[in-house]
Design a protein around this motif. Structure first.
Motif: not given
Length: 371
Positions: A201-218, A340-346
């Motif tokens: 929790a509060k460890s960057g789930k959204s940021t991680t998904l954005v990074n993966f999305g940006a890497n795929a885009l690049l 499909i990529l998503t994130a889940s809380q530990a």
């Protein structure tokens, strides 16, 4: 019920006898009553029962013996045996027409039943269930031949699989941009797969998904990013920060022309698009997700931030509803042949661990088995 002449009925049974995939798929929805010719219906019923019991197609000898149990009053076993031989002699023919007509029949019957059921669901206000019911009916008869894989069938094909298959598979995968992770998952996220990032929790789930999305885009891939938490502006700003390598304040800084120039350069660099959609927490349903993917610009990767925030189907406790939700998301990935990529809380015990594992999924451990 629409009727067909005896020659068509024989051709259809021969087509099903020639293909275990078609017999499994069409047979489960095609009743013996479809065959108005009694002898043909008997051979078909015997064929279907044998396949459902042993999961293999019977040879003529097996069918001949088993037909003794299907002889109707006033008929002789020899009549059924002759009919079976007649049908079996047609197995090597072109069956496209027969299978097409049979698929149309079972699909029409499924749609009629779905329409009947939908009236009650509409009266109850269960509109999402109506969409799911109709989609299920449209899928009737759509199983492909490739769902049956003969491990010992073609040795040349198996050799080719290992020589060329791995390269072909990797070419279809979407890199996450982190070498060790890509290596562990055969080169990235594959079509029809569901990937879940497990994060505290509060460890960057959204940021991680954005990074993966940006890497795929690049990497030249199209991305559909569906946010159920942050609005489109916030998501866009995070992509700007990742793609340009600096915070939005420094990137823009009140200099609109400089920002436009940087965006133009980025647009020329990228070969595919990034589409961002926002749905409030608890509003996106499984049928809507499928519709959104179908309407996007042919995305190579779909990101959901987070699937837990979708509207959950069914009844029961949270664990079972989450399990059904993730099974639905996985099915949509398969239907659209897109990862499909998503994130889940530990869960809480994960805070005391250096390595977070599958046992640390919060609320629903079954997510680990659905991926």
């Amino acid at each position: 019920m629409e009727t067909y002449d005896v020659e068509f009925q024989r051709g259809l049974v021969a087509a099903l006898w020639a293909s275990p995939a078609k017999l499994a798929n069409v047979g489960k929805d095609l009743p013996p009553a479809f065959f108005s010719e009694e002898l043909v219906a008997g051979v078909y019923t015997c064929l279907l029962d044998h396949f459902n019991k042993y999961r293999v197609l019977p040879d003529l000898g097996a069918i001949s013996e088993e037909l003794k149990e299907y002889v109707q009053r006033g008929r002789k076993w020899g009549e059924y045996l002759e009919e079976a031989r007649n049908i079996h002699s047609r197995i090597k023919g072109d069956h496209t027409y027969y299978l097409s007509k049979a698929t149309d029949f079972v699909r029409k019957a499924a749609l009629e039943e779905a329409l009947y059921d939908s009236r009650g669901l509409i009266e109850q206000g269960k509109l999402d269930d109506v969409a799911s019911r109709m989609q299920k009916a449209f899928r009737v008869g759509s199983v492909g031949e490739d769902q049956y894989y003969d491990l010992l069938g073609s040795l040349d094909e198996r050799v080719k699989q290992y020589e060329e298959g791995d390269k072909e598979d990797r070419a279809k995968r979407i890199t996450c941009g982190i070498g060790p992770i890509d290596d562990a998952i055969r080169g990235g996220f594959g079509p029809g797969e569901l990937a879940i990032v497990l994060v505290l929790a509060k460890s960057g789930k959204s940021t991680t998904l954005v990074n993966f999305g940006a890497n795929a885009l690049l990497a030249g891939k199209g991305v559909l990013h569906i946010s159920l938490e942050n609005n489109r502006r916030i998501v866009a700003e995070r992509y700007d920060t990742r793609l340009f390598g600096k915070p939005v304040g420094l990137l823009y800084g009140g200099k609109s022309e400089a920002f436009k120039s940087a965006m133009k350069t980025l647009r020329e660099k990228l070969t595919k698009s990034l589409e961002i959609m926002y749905f409030p927490n608890g509003t996106l349903t499984l049928p809507q997700l499928s519709t959104v993917i179908a309407g996007a610009k042919n995305p190579d990767l779909v990101i959901i931030d987070f699937a837990d925030y979708m509207r959950m189907p069914g009844d029961g406790d949270l664990r079972h509803k989450l399990s059904d939700l993730y099974k639905g998301v996985r099915q949509i990935a398969v239907e659209h042949q897109v990862p499909i990529l998503t994130a889940s809380q530990a869960n809480r015990p994960a805070f005391d661990r250096k390595i977070v594992g599958m046992e640390n999924f919060a609320e629903c451990f079954e997510k680990a088995g659905i991926m």
